[in-house]
Each structure stands twice: as structure tokens, then as C-alpha cells.
Design a protein around this motif. Structure first.
Motif, PDB file in Angstrom:
ATOM      1  N   ILE A   1      25.631  45.957  36.067  1.00  0.00           N
ATOM      2  CA  ILE A   1      26.066  45.844  37.317  1.00  0.00           C
ATOM      3  C   ILE A   1      27.144  44.949  37.508  1.00  0.00           C
ATOM      4  O   ILE A   1      26.808  43.594  37.414  1.00  0.00           O
ATOM      5  CB  ILE A   1      24.886  45.603  38.381  1.00  0.00           C
ATOM      6  N   LEU A   2      28.419  45.278  37.663  1.00  0.00           N
ATOM      7  CA  LEU A   2      29.789  44.169  37.760  1.00  0.00           C
ATOM      8  C   LEU A   2      30.279  44.611  38.988  1.00  0.00           C
ATOM      9  O   LEU A   2      31.221  45.379  38.802  1.00  0.00           O
ATOM     10  CB  LEU A   2      30.310  44.394  36.304  1.00  0.00           C
ATOM     11  N   PRO A   3      30.058  44.014  40.142  1.00  0.00           N
ATOM     12  CA  PRO A   3      30.741  44.344  41.291  1.00  0.00           C
ATOM     13  C   PRO A   3      32.547  43.935  41.183  1.00  0.00           C
ATOM     14  O   PRO A   3      33.063  44.652  41.973  1.00  0.00           O
ATOM     15  CB  PRO A   3      30.057  43.762  42.507  1.00  0.00           C
ATOM     16  N   GLU A   4      32.579  42.878  40.635  1.00  0.00           N
ATOM     17  CA  GLU A   4      33.947  42.474  40.797  1.00  0.00           C
ATOM     18  C   GLU A   4      34.928  43.278  39.737  1.00  0.00           C
ATOM     19  O   GLU A   4      34.562  43.276  38.359  1.00  0.00           O
ATOM     20  CB  GLU A   4      33.887  41.041  40.450  1.00  0.00           C
TER      21      GLU A   4
ATOM     22  N   THR B   1      36.258  41.280  36.740  1.00  0.00           N
ATOM     23  CA  THR B   1      35.177  40.811  35.767  1.00  0.00           C
ATOM     24  C   THR B   1      34.702  42.069  34.968  1.00  0.00           C
ATOM     25  O   THR B   1      34.682  41.932  33.639  1.00  0.00           O
ATOM     26  CB  THR B   1      33.908  40.677  36.566  1.00  0.00           C
TER      27      THR B   1
ATOM     28  N   ILE C   1      37.197  32.636  32.355  1.00  0.00           N
ATOM     29  CA  ILE C   1      36.668  33.730  31.648  1.00  0.00           C
ATOM     30  C   ILE C   1      37.862  34.235  30.397  1.00  0.00           C
ATOM     31  O   ILE C   1      37.300  34.316  29.351  1.00  0.00           O
ATOM     32  CB  ILE C   1      36.531  34.923  32.633  1.00  0.00           C
TER      33      ILE C   1
ATOM     34  N   VAL D   1      31.216  36.791  29.327  1.00  0.00           N
ATOM     35  CA  VAL D   1      32.277  37.024  30.550  1.00  0.00           C
ATOM     36  C   VAL D   1      30.911  36.847  31.927  1.00  0.00           C
ATOM     37  O   VAL D   1      31.290  36.350  32.896  1.00  0.00           O
ATOM     38  CB  VAL D   1      32.855  38.327  30.762  1.00  0.00           C
ATOM     39  N   THR D   2      29.981  37.438  31.665  1.00  0.00           N
ATOM     40  CA  THR D   2      28.871  37.806  32.817  1.00  0.00           C
ATOM     41  C   THR D   2      27.507  37.886  32.500  1.00  0.00           C
ATOM     42  O   THR D   2      27.319  37.878  31.157  1.00  0.00           O
ATOM     43  CB  THR D   2      29.505  39.089  33.802  1.00  0.00           C
TER      44      THR D   2
ATOM     45  N   LYS E   1      30.257  36.433  42.970  1.00  0.00           N
ATOM     46  CA  LYS E   1      30.964  37.871  42.769  1.00  0.00           C
ATOM     47  C   LYS E   1      32.053  37.993  41.400  1.00  0.00           C
ATOM     48  O   LYS E   1      31.866  38.925  40.679  1.00  0.00           O
ATOM     49  CB  LYS E   1      32.050  38.123  43.885  1.00  0.00           C
ATOM     50  N   VAL E   2      32.711  36.720  41.120  1.00  0.00           N
ATOM     51  CA  VAL E   2      33.322  36.810  39.970  1.00  0.00           C
ATOM     52  C   VAL E   2      32.752  36.846  38.810  1.00  0.00           C
ATOM     53  O   VAL E   2      33.275  37.512  37.770  1.00  0.00           O
ATOM     54  CB  VAL E   2      34.377  35.438  39.916  1.00  0.00           C
TER      55      VAL E   2
ATOM     56  N   SER F   1      29.771  38.114  38.536  1.00  0.00           N
ATOM     57  CA  SER F   1      28.760  39.208  38.895  1.00  0.00           C
ATOM     58  C   SER F   1      27.332  38.410  38.480  1.00  0.00           C
ATOM     59  O   SER F   1      26.347  38.912  37.952  1.00  0.00           O
ATOM     60  CB  SER F   1      28.724  40.249  37.723  1.00  0.00           C
TER      61      SER F   1
END
Lengths: 520, 306
Positions: free
Chosen positions: A223-226, A229, B152, B164-165, B251-252, B254
Motif C-alpha cells: 500500500i503506497l498512496p503517494e 513513492t 529517497i 524507499v518505503t 504520505k511521502v 507511505s
């Protein structure tokens, strides 16, 4: 003291460099293990196929459930779980099910599960969004373990498209031991493993799937809303696939990346500009046509969307079985637009001066593309002497205004259009009270044709009705067609088997796998 | 101390009442119908109304307000309209993530701010001083939504040093903490610098030098403690603010924290979840402020609470 500090510093630096030296390219283990990582643009809210109402949840449901019927790429229904369909009359449908479909707990999928699924949708207590659509069903009967019959109150041509709902296990739903909102239990190609809320959903292959074991062993939906990203995660090898919701501005970089490949397909999402016919200016057809001539839609697609999408001539995309290919979009002609406005009784009060002929309000969401689109429309209409005031709101406020008719212009995207019966929502006068025909369009001939098309089961006859409907829609123009969205998917180039479907469905996932390419 | 704590806990009540009432009114009065947002865009008004009834949204505002308080006194924050799960569970799922990120961000800011702040105070108008000034300006000027993707791009995409996330290991915390910590350190550097300059000009510091004590000992043993009071204040305020204010960073990256939960709840007009999340954030902020006040008395014995 100084020496001690120096020693600490250099020891730390050495440790840091060792750690960083150990980092490198992302691991490729998942490729060997046939584990696919997909980026989701939002967190699913509800995985119960009977009550879900958002696209992201539907993607997960597609992978974990089966459907009685699916729609093919031209918008025609095709049997899926059902292997045979009989129509004793226009209002009766008898489905014979495949016998080898099983739920993920091993129990067989039977006609009782199908009947239960749709009966529970019709139960007001469930508050299912589909209930009003399926109220045409008079009765559902189980004729035997693998045969189910639907009796309708009246013939309804799009009825098969209404049945695109994942079939739930009656036993699981009644027992209530698992919460189907959070833990899907379907018969689909992938089994649910776990959901780390707002982080990822993990699925594994259903080895007993009736269409054959999927070629992937596992799918992780991250789940990656941005948006940025998601792209960076793809470029960094942390996800392998993104489907849709890719801004066109990222395309050049993605297409240059040799590790990735980009696929595009003709989608059915329809972007339109709605004109409120309660407005004293917009209620005149000549004004609406003038506005259509004032907009350079191809120019908008080129400048805002990198030319990726296709200008629409109709609500239905060019591949749809009922699309009238003779309908052409209004050509961009600002001089003609000005002339039409003059003739409609709205002269320019000061020639080339700043005073407008009249003013309109344009409501949009705070989303970037939505605002940019509004600004471009504002500029085009200014050139023909119409002043447009743009008001942008966050989604909930915008939607409230649009539903309540508090707008002159707005633009939205209607997603997943397959069945031309959707014309009823946009154009039938009956849909004004239900807040679907938000522009307040009324035309008895259009109502008549829409009702006929809904009742007529003969596809050839239906097509003729829809062709005429599209002609009238173009003449009356309560909505200006802007474009049909092209679906963009970016993925690891070793991923094979992926196909783009017009509504962005994930139907090809069970055929996908990673394969090493020659020269790797 | 006990009296002080009792007084502070009593002042909690009007604050909670004010926060809950303000949030309740605002979220209910802004446009947007959660039932309409939950159902599909083409849902019938009758179905929307039926859902509003099932969710209790058709009741008068006063009744809804009363029920919220009644549930709150029973320790129940209600159920999320969308996710149909207890609000408390949803908030507590995310709370540790945000707490971890906030603490890491503050630690990063202190690791940057302390050396730079102290050295620039001790070496005014030197290269280190100008460097720290430049660093502060950069830190204040670079917005999180710009710095985050930049970090990132460099450390994840180009160098593959960090992910990254995601979550699950300390590596996932590095980039978000750096992104936030860099901005926080900008203010802390300046606070430490000006506080240090003020303390170093005090008579007792001159006395310490006159007695022959070394610079290091004077700074670490005598000056630093007195610099801490304003720093604790700033850090406390920053930490409290982070619980409600890391939405963009979440948000950036996640990152599944309270901020992104709150934003989603507001967008969907998930009233119980908005109310519950903000209440928890407010309580956290109050708790941190209390902790900061208690720390004062530890750092400076002259300060007496009670």
C-alpha cells in the motif's frame, strides 16, 4: 580525550562503511520464488464482495474470489463460474455451475452459495450498494447443487453485467467465525494470507484453482498512496508492477529505464464536462455546443496528459460493442463558438474588451490534474467571452455540491464502463431524482430509447437503440465528452502474461510469471 | 509534586472537553456525507438514507454528541464507519509507529543540533558558526515533500543503501527520520546557540574560568545544564506537534502512522475515527507537556513544582 574521540569517530566510520558496503542492488530472491510485489494506490477498506464500493478493494476481491459472469474487453458478458446459461424466457436465467470450483477452505462452491450471495445483497440489513440494482430479481431458486435460477420482475438486458459479484461461502458467512470485510474466503486464484493494515496484503497461489494453478506463488500488495513513492519503489526494485494511477509525466523516465517495461491499453474510463441545465445560459443547446467548439480537447490531452489518452466521441469507448463509431467529437473552432454565442442571444458587450458575455462557476477537486483541467477550460472559454470562476474543494465537499446540483460546470471520470445501460444514469429523466442525472437533462425520446434498450435482449436491436441514443446525446450535449483514459502499467521487464483490460481489471494475474529474458 | 500532578490532571478535563467538542462540531458541520461517500457514486438517495440510519447519522447532532460522551465514559471510542473496527484498535495500531518516528526524528534533530549549536556558540563568527547558520536556513526552507523524495532518490534509488518505503526494520526509519529531523534541528540549533551564548556570558562561568577550570569541563559540567531548560521546552513542543503533524512525511514514505489515518478519516468523514484519533493526539500532547514540566525540576533544582 582527543585521542579517544578520534578512535570512536574512526571506528564508527569504519562500521558505517562496512554496513553500506553490504548494501547494494535490491534482492532478486522474489523473482526466483515467483513472488510478485504490486503497488496499490490506497488501502482497501472492505474485502467483502457484497458490500465493497471502492476500486482498490475490488482489485483484491478479483484475485481471491470467482464470479458467475465477467465482462470481456468489448463489454459483452462471458460466463466464468457458470459453464452454461439458459433463458427459458426473457426474465428467467438458469446457470449451471462448474463442479470443480472450491473455496479456499476446501468446501465446494455450489448453487447454494450463489443464491446466498445474491439473497444477502438483497437483504436491506446488509446495506449493500448493489441492492437497488438487483431489486429487479423476484426470486432466486436452487434447482440442484450446481444449478441456480434467477427470476426477474421484468426483462432486463444488462442483467448479466449486474451479476459481476464475487461469490461468498454461505457457510463461512453464516458461521461468522471470520470477518469477510477483512479476511476474504473465496474460490479465486489466490488465497488470502494476511493483511498488515495500511502496509501490505499477502496472498498465495491457490494450488487447487479450477482454471489451473497460478504461475506465481505469492503476491504482495504494497500500500503506497503517494504517486512519487510508487514510481521510486518500482525504480528501486521494491515493487514489480504498478497498474494505473501513473501520472503521464513519469512516462519518459519509465520508458527509458532498461529494467522496466511500460504497457498501455485502451481503457473505458470516461472523462466528461457536465453542464447544469438549470443554469439560464447552459439550458440553451446552442450555448452548450458553442462551449464544445471552444474547447481544444486534443490540445488539452497533449498539454496536460502527454498525449496519452484518446479524445472521446461518446460515453462508450471505441472498443465497446455498442459504440457508435460514426459519432465524431465537436471540432475545436473558437470562431464558430463566438458566432454561435452571438446567435444564441449573448453578444460580447465590449468586443475585444474584458467584459464577458456571462459568467459560469466551475467546481473541481483539489487534485492537481483536476485543477489544471479547470484552468485550461477557463482559459479556452475566456477566449470566446465566457468568464469561468474555478472553485476547488477537497473531494467530500466537491461531491456534496455536485450531488446537490450546486454547480454550473464540473468534470469527473466515470470508471469501469462496460455496459451501455449506464446511459440511464446520465441521461434518463428518472435519474434526476436519484441524483445520478445531476445536470437535470430531460428528453422523452431519450427516455423511451433508454427504456427500450434496457428491456430488449436482442444485441443487434440494442445496438441500434444505443447508436441513436449516442446521436441524441451528441445533439443535446448536456455533457461534453473529453477523453477516454488509456491505462498505463509499468513493470519489471521479466514479468510476463500481464494483459490490460479496459476497466483496469487484474484478470490476467493467474497467468503471470517471471521469466528470465535472453541475454540476462 | 503530588499536588502539582493532581492540579495538572484536573486541568486536563476542560482541555479534553474543549477538544472533543470543537472536533465534533467541526467535523459534523463541514460539507460531506459519509454515507454518500461510502456507497458508490451512483448510489440512490434511498440507500444513502438507509445507511445514514444504520450508522446513526440521522439522529440530531445533540443526541450524537451525547452518545459519544456516554461511550467515552465507558472507555469506548466507537467504531470506524468505513473499516467497521473499534476506533481504539485502529488508532493504537498506528500510534506506536508515529511515536517511533517522532522520537527518532527528535533524536536525529538533537544529534545534529547539539554539536552544531554548541560549537557555533563557542566559536562565534567562525566557519562553524556560519555553517550552522546556513544549515538552519536550509533546514527551515526545505519542505518535507521536497526533501523526502530527494533523499529517497539519492539513498534508495541511486545508491540502494536504504529502502524507499515500508516498515519492519530500522532501515525503514532512517530516511523519514532524517527528513523530519533535519527540519526540526534548524530551530533547535539556533535555540542552543543563543542559549549557550547567554549562559557563557554569566558571572559564574567567568568565575569557573578564573578558577582555572578547562573549557571542556566548564561547558559540559557547568554551562550545558543551564542550556537545557529552553531546549527541553522546544523539544517537548516539537515532539507533541509531531504526533499530529507528520502527515506529509507519512504520505511521502507511505509510512502507516496516525497522520495518514487521520487524513483518510477526514476525507471520508469517518466521524468516530476522526474524533478518536484527535482525542488521542491531544492527550499525547498534554502528556508530553506534563513530562516536560516534570523534567524542568530535574534539570534545574531551583524550579519547584507544587
Amino acid at each position: 580525550m582527543k585521542i579517544i574521540l578520534q578512535r570512536i569517530f574512526f571506528t564508527g566510520l569504519a562500521a558505517l562503511l562496512s554496513f553500506l558496503g553490504g548494501c547494494g542492488s535490491p534482492s532478486e530472491e522474489h523473482i526466483k520464488n515467483q513472488e510478485l510485489r504490486v503497488a496499490l494506490y490506497d488501502n482497501p477498506t472492505n474485502l467483502d464482495p457484497r458490500t465493497q464500493s471502492d476500486a482498490v478493494s475490488f482489485r483484491v476481491i478479483e484475485l481471491t474470489y470467482d464470479f458467475l459472469v465477467r465482462m470481456d474487453s468489448t463489454g459483452l458478458p462471458e460466463l466464468d463460474l457458470a459453464e452454461k446459461l439458459e433463458n427459458p424466457s426473457d426474465a428467467e436465467y438458469i446457470f449451471t455451475l462448474r463442479r470443480n470450483a472450491r473455496f479456499h477452505d476446501g468446501s465446494p462452491l455450489t448453487a447454494y452459495d450463489v443464491a446466498y450471495t445474491f439473497n444477502s445483497i438483497l437483504d436491506p440489513a446488509l446495506n449493500a450498494p448493489l441492492r437497488s440494482t438487483l431489486e429487479i430479481i423476484k426470486q432466486i431458486s436452487v434447482l440442484d447443487s450446481f444449478t441456480v435460477k434467477f427470476d426477474l420482475k421484468a426483462p432486463r438486458a444488462p442483467f448479466l453485467s449486474d451479476l459481476v459479484v464475487g461469490i461468498v461461502s454461505e457457510k463461512a458467512a453464516r458461521e461468522g467465525k471470520i470477518d469477510l470485510h477483512k479476511t476474504p474466503l473465496g474460490s479465486g486464484p489466490f488465497k488470502f494470507l494476511r493483511w498488515d493494515q495500511n502496509a501490505f496484503i499477502e496472498l498465495e497461489a491457490n494450488r487447487d484453482y479450477w482454471k489451473g494453478t497460478p504461475r506465481l506463488n505469492k503476491i504482495v500488495l504494497k500500500i503506497l498512496p503517494e504517486a512519487t513513492t510508487r514510481i521510486l519503489a518500482l525504480e528501486n526494485g521494491e515493487v514489480d508492477l504498478i497498474v494505473g494511477n501513473i501520472s503521464e509525466s513519469y512516462l519518459p523516465n519509465l520508458e527509458k529505464n532498461r529494467r522496466l517495461k511500460v504497457l498501455k491499453g485502451e481503457g473505458s474510463n470516461y472523462v466528461y464536462l457536465a453542464l447544469n441545465l438549470e443554469n439560464p445560459y447552459l439550458k440553451k443547446r446552442e450555448v452548450r455546443r458553442a462551449i464544445a467548439h471552444a474547447l481544444d480537447v486534443e490540445g488539452m490531452i497533449a498539454s496536460l496528459l502527454s498525449g496519452v489518452h484518446r479524445q472521446a466521441g461518446s460515453l462508450l469507448n471505441e472498443k465497446n460493442w455498442a459504440c457508435n463509431s460514426n459519432i465524431k467529437p465537436y471540432p475545436y473552432d473558437p470562431a464558430l463558438a463566438r458566432k454561435m454565442l452571438e446567435e444564441a442571444g449573448f453578444p460580447d458587450p465590449d468586443g475585444d474588451g474584458p467584459l464577458p458575455r456571462f459568467s459560469l462557476g466551475y467546481k473541481c477537486t483539489s487534485n492537481l490534474i483536476s485543477r489544471q483541467k479547470a484552468q485550461v477550460v477557463q482559459q479556452y472559454l475566456k477566449e470566446v467571452g465566457i468568464d469561468v470562476k474555478v472553485q476547488s474543494h477537497e473531494w467530500a465537499t466537491f461531491f456534496e455540491d455536485v450531488r446537490s446540483g450546486r454547480f454550473d460546470l464540473y468534470s469527473l471520470t466515470s470508471v469501469g464502463i462496460y455496459e451501455p445501460a449506464i446511459y440511464e444514469n446520465f441521461y434518463h429523466s428518472r435519474s434526476i431524482a436519484t441524483q445520478k442525472n445531476r445536470v437535470g437533462y430531460r428528453n422523452p425520446e431519450m427516455d423511451r430509447l433508454i427504456d427500450l434498450a434496457r428491456r430488449t435482449l436482442d444485441p443487434g436491436q440494442r445496438r441500434q437503440y444505443y447508436w441513436r441514443i449516442q446521436e441524441i446525446a451528441r445533439e443535446d450535449l448536456p455533457y461534453i465528452d473529453l477523453w477516454h483514459e488509456t491505462i498505463i502499467a509499468a513493470m519489471d521487464r521479466r514479468l510476463t502474461g500481464f494483459e490490460i483490460y479496459p476497466a483496469g481489471e487484474w484478470r490476467s494475474f493467474y497467468r503471470m510469471r517471471f521469466e528470465e529474458l535472453p541475454g540476462d | 509534586m503530588r499536588q502539582y500532578l493532581k492540579r495538572r490532571l484536573l486541568t486536563l478535563l476542560p482541555v479534553i472537553f474543549g477538544v472533543v467538542t470543537a472536533v465534533f462540531l467541526i467535523i459534523h458541520l463541514i460539507p460531506g456525507d459519509p454515507a454518500a461517500l461510502m456507497l458508490s457514486e451512483t448510489a440512490n438517495p434511498a440507500d444513502i438514507e438507509a445507511l445514514r440510519t444504520r450508522l446513526g447519522l440521522d439522529r440530531p447532532l445533540g443526541v450524537q454528541y451525547y452518545h459519544f460522551w456516554a461511550n467515552l465514559f465507558r472507555g469506548n471510542l466507537g467504531e470506524s464507519i468505513y473499516q467497521r473496527q473499534p476506533v481504539f484498535d485502529l488508532v493504537m495500531e498506528r500510534f506506536p509507529n508515529t511515536a517511533l518516528l517522532a522520537v527518532c526524528a527528535v533524536l536525529v534533530s538533537l544529534v545534529i543540533a547539539f554539536p552544531l549549536g554548541i560549537f557555533s556558540a563557542l566559536r562565534q563568527r567562525s566557519a562553524v558558526d556560519y555553517l550552522s547558520l546556513g544549515f538552519s536556513i536550509l533546514g527551515i526552507s526545505m519542505p518535507v515533500f521536497w526533501l523526502g523524495p530527494l533523499l529517497i532518490l539519492i539513498f534508495a534509488v541511486q545508491l540502494h543503501w536504504l529502502p524507499v518505503t515500508g516498515m519492519g526494520s530500522w532501515k525503514h526509519l532512517v530516511l523519514p527520520s532524517l527528513t523530519l529531523g533535519f527540519g526540526l534541528s534548524a530551530i533547535t540549533i539556533r535555540m542552543i546557540r543563543s542559549s549557550m551564548i547567554e549562559v557563557m556570558n554569566q558571572d559564574y562561568i567567568r568565575t569557573a574560568f578564573a578558577k582555572g577550570l578547562g573549557r571542556g569541563r566548564v561547558v559540559w559540567k557547568h554551562a550545558l545544564k543551564n542550556v537545557m531548560i529552553p531546549v527541553i521546552t522546544i523539544v517537548g513542543l516539537q515532539l507533541g506537534a509531531l504526533f499530529g503533524g507528520v502527515i506529509i512525511t507519512e504520505k511521502v514514505f507511505s509510512y502507516p502512522g496516525l497522520g495518514s489515518l487521520l487524513i483518510t478519516a477526514i476525507r471520508g468523514r469517518d466521524y468516530p475515527l476522526v474524533q478518536g484519533a484527535i482525542l488521542v493526539i491531544a492527550l499525547t500532547y498534554i502528556g508530553i507537556n506534563l513530562l516536560v514540566d516534570l523534567l524542568y525540576s530535574r534539570v534545574d533544582p531551583k524550579i519547584r513544582l507544587g
